[in-house]
Design an enzyme around this catalytic site. Structure first.
Site, PDB file in Angstrom:
ATOM      1  N   LYS A   1      44.364  34.028 -12.015  1.00 23.40           N
ATOM      2  CA  LYS A   1      45.543  33.196 -12.305  1.00 23.40           C
ATOM      3  C   LYS A   1      46.564  33.353 -11.199  1.00 23.40           C
ATOM      4  CE  LYS A   1      48.526  36.686 -13.396  1.00 23.40           C
ATOM      5  NZ  LYS A   1      49.670  37.067 -12.559  1.00 23.40           N
TER       6      LYS A   1
ATOM      7  N   PRO B   1      41.232  39.287  -6.077  1.00 23.07           N
ATOM      8  CA  PRO B   1      41.866  40.456  -5.451  1.00 23.07           C
ATOM      9  C   PRO B   1      42.137  41.571  -6.463  1.00 23.07           C
ATOM     10  CG  PRO B   1      42.983  38.437  -4.795  1.00 23.07           C
ATOM     11  CD  PRO B   1      41.944  38.037  -5.793  1.00 23.07           C
TER      12      PRO B   1
ATOM     13  N   ALA C   1      44.369  44.714  -7.791  1.00 21.45           N
ATOM     14  CA  ALA C   1      45.797  45.082  -7.751  1.00 21.45           C
ATOM     15  C   ALA C   1      46.557  44.076  -6.898  1.00 21.45           C
ATOM     16  CB  ALA C   1      46.006  46.509  -7.230  1.00 21.45           C
ATOM     17  N   GLY C   2      46.238  42.772  -7.099  1.00 25.86           N
ATOM     18  CA  GLY C   2      46.781  41.737  -6.227  1.00 25.86           C
ATOM     19  C   GLY C   2      47.726  40.769  -6.899  1.00 25.86           C
ATOM     20  N   GLY C   3      48.006  40.943  -8.195  1.00 20.46           N
ATOM     21  CA  GLY C   3      48.902  40.015  -8.879  1.00 20.46           C
ATOM     22  C   GLY C   3      48.214  38.752  -9.343  1.00 20.46           C
TER      23      GLY C   3
ATOM     24  N   GLY D   1      43.083  40.146 -11.959  1.00 21.50           N
ATOM     25  CA  GLY D   1      41.638  40.377 -11.863  1.00 21.50           C
ATOM     26  C   GLY D   1      41.138  41.381 -12.893  1.00 21.50           C
ATOM     27  N   GLY D   2      41.859  42.476 -13.072  1.00 24.29           N
ATOM     28  CA  GLY D   2      41.451  43.477 -14.066  1.00 24.29           C
ATOM     29  C   GLY D   2      41.514  42.905 -15.478  1.00 24.29           C
ATOM     30  N   SER D   3      42.551  42.109 -15.736  1.00 22.02           N
ATOM     31  CA  SER D   3      42.682  41.463 -17.045  1.00 22.02           C
ATOM     32  C   SER D   3      41.552  40.461 -17.256  1.00 22.02           C
ATOM     33  CB  SER D   3      44.023  40.729 -17.138  1.00 22.02           C
ATOM     34  OG  SER D   3      45.088  41.636 -16.985  1.00 22.02           O
TER      35      SER D   3
ATOM     36  N   ASP E   1      48.227  40.065 -19.828  1.00 22.51           N
ATOM     37  CA  ASP E   1      47.611  38.912 -19.160  1.00 22.51           C
ATOM     38  C   ASP E   1      46.195  38.620 -19.654  1.00 22.51           C
ATOM     39  OD1 ASP E   1      49.870  38.768 -17.608  1.00 22.51           O
ATOM     40  OD2 ASP E   1      48.937  39.523 -15.772  1.00 22.51           O
TER      41      ASP E   1
HETATM   42  O1  C5P Z   1      50.421  44.593 -20.229  1.00 24.81           O
HETATM   43  P1  C5P Z   1      49.943  45.269 -19.002  1.00 24.81           P
HETATM   44  O2  C5P Z   1      49.172  46.525 -19.308  1.00 24.81           O
HETATM   45  O3  C5P Z   1      49.221  44.390 -18.060  1.00 24.81           O
HETATM   46  O4  C5P Z   1      51.246  45.744 -18.226  1.00 24.81           O
HETATM   47  C1  C5P Z   1      51.198  46.642 -17.162  1.00 24.81           C
HETATM   48  C2  C5P Z   1      52.586  47.167 -16.918  1.00 24.81           C
HETATM   49  O5  C5P Z   1      53.439  46.123 -16.458  1.00 24.81           O
HETATM   50  C3  C5P Z   1      53.269  47.693 -18.168  1.00 24.81           C
HETATM   51  O6  C5P Z   1      52.979  49.048 -18.368  1.00 24.81           O
HETATM   52  C4  C5P Z   1      54.741  47.482 -17.863  1.00 24.81           C
HETATM   53  O7  C5P Z   1      55.216  48.503 -17.001  1.00 24.81           O
HETATM   54  C5  C5P Z   1      54.727  46.207 -17.042  1.00 24.81           C
HETATM   55  N1  C5P Z   1      54.986  45.004 -17.863  1.00 24.81           N
HETATM   56  C6  C5P Z   1      56.274  44.780 -18.333  1.00 24.81           C
HETATM   57  N2  C5P Z   1      56.537  43.665 -19.086  1.00 24.81           N
HETATM   58  C7  C5P Z   1      55.563  42.762 -19.357  1.00 24.81           C
HETATM   59  C8  C5P Z   1      54.253  42.973 -18.876  1.00 24.81           C
HETATM   60  C9  C5P Z   1      54.003  44.112 -18.123  1.00 24.81           C
HETATM   61  O8  C5P Z   1      57.175  45.572 -18.093  1.00 24.81           O
HETATM   62  N3  C5P Z   1      55.858  41.685 -20.069  1.00 24.81           N
END
Ligand code: C5P
Length: 327
Positions: free
Chosen positions: A14, A119, A121-123, A126-128, A161
């Site tokens: 995404k 990617p 850890a690329g935003g 991918g892991g999700s 995500d």
């Molecule tokens: O939900 P996810 O595990 O992907 O989030 C990873 C990290 O990103 C969370 O531990 C939090 O620090 C941050 N996060 C956040 N607010 C969100 C989504 C993620 O602060 N809405």
């Protein structure tokens, strides 16, 4: 290892078209207005039944019978990114296997292989995406027969995500991003992505956001973006792209500013850091534009980015595309 059953799921990356971030909540998360857009950059997750580790009926099933994840491996086209994929229980795909086995009591041991092109850890989630694909594959392999709503529930437990990777297309994510409302768009858009040699942790980018924006307002959907999507106008869409996390990502990796300027200077209609970064996304056309116009813009942006020496890899993709799918 004897193998008798295999399910492969293809799942998209995404990019965020708008990422509005509110103040930090008491649970540590942030309320978001997160416009997700699925693009044709896919991981393929293959889940195989690992018969040699199957528990006897007296042992029961799932995690109580022993490790339900017999093996986790990864391959793909990502150069240095692959070494960043954790192959232990911390991988979100591994957590998906365990969560579904515990939740349904149906889990027999599986081997999971991640064929990665998104990617790391690329935003770009991918892991999700891998976690969502693993849920879908295990549901099929174990014959759980879960509804879409039930799968989305498991997905939301795994991460903010993950539900979107099941759904795909374009959707706005509310709450911490897991409450999804589809945003149908008539247009199909072309994107260029600049992959960084480094990764950024989502949590550290949100932490930096808290530091530089302690006064963040409640997030709201940008009307200009919603209108641009509804009309399918790529010029309006390019002008409306926004990401509240961009400043925090640039603060942690200042060289991203030059990457954004390089793609923008080469004629991209819009550019932004994708999610928490560091991948940079460039809109190069779509909607009703002639393919030759889009191709020319795409070539100029790709050439400028590749020639800049600023990124590890440059890839092209279209959006939107559907979510996780069994192949
Ligand atoms: O939900 P996810 O595990 O992907 O989030 C990873 C990290 O990103 C969370 O531990 C939090 O620090 C941050 N996060 C956040 N607010 C969100 C989504 C993620 O602060 N809405």
């Amino acid at each position: 290892m004897t193998v008798n059953t295999t399910v492969t799921v293809r799942v998209p990356a995404k990019v965020n078209l708008q990422l509005a971030v509110g103040p930090r909540r008491e649970d540590g998360f942030h309320d978001l207005v997160n416009v997700f857009h699925a693009v044709s950059l896919f991981d393929e997750v293959t889940v195989r039944e690992a018969l040699s580790r199957r528990p006897s009926p007296s042992e029961g099933t799932g995690s109580a019978a022993g490790p339900v994840l017999a093996e986790l491996t990864a391959g793909g086209s990502l150069g240095s990114h692959l070494s960043r994929v954790p192959l232990d229980a911390s991988n979100l795909a591994a957590r998906a296997v365990t969560l579904l086995a515990e939740g349904t009591g149906r889990g027999t041991p599986v081997a999971v292989h991640l064929d990665k092109h998104i990617p790391v850890a690329g935003g770009m989630a991918g892991g999700s995406a891998d976690a969502a694909a693993t849920l879908l594959a295990c549901d099929r392999l174990w014959g759980c027969g879960l509804s879409e709503e039930e799968l989305v529930g498991y997905a939301a437990d795994l991460g903010s995500d993950v539900p979107f990777a099941l759904l795909g297309d374009t959707a706005v994510g509310l709450g911490r991003g897991e409450i999804l409302r589809p945003m149908p768009s008539p247009g199909r858009f072309r994107w260029v992505f600049a992959l960084s040699a480094q990764g950024l942790s989502t949590a550290s980018v949100f932490g930096e956001y808290d530091r530089i924006r302690p006064d963040a307002p409640e997030p709201r959907l940008d009307r200009a973006l919603a209108d641009a999507l509804a009309s399918g106008d790529p010029v309006a869409l390019g002008a409306a792209l926004t990401n509240d996390l961009q400043e925090a990502a640039l603060s942690l990796l200042p060289e991203l500013e030059r990457t954004l300027k390089t793609g923008g200077g080469a004629g991209a209609l819009g550019s932004l850091v994708s999610g928490s970064g560091p991948t940079c996304a460039f809109l190069v056309g779509g909607g009703g534009e002639a393919e030759s116009v889009v191709a020319e813009r795409e070539a100029a942006v790709v050439e400028a980015l590749e020639g800049s020496g600023l990124c590890e890899q440059v890839v092209v993709a279209d959006g939107d595309v559907p979510g996780a799918m069994i192949v």
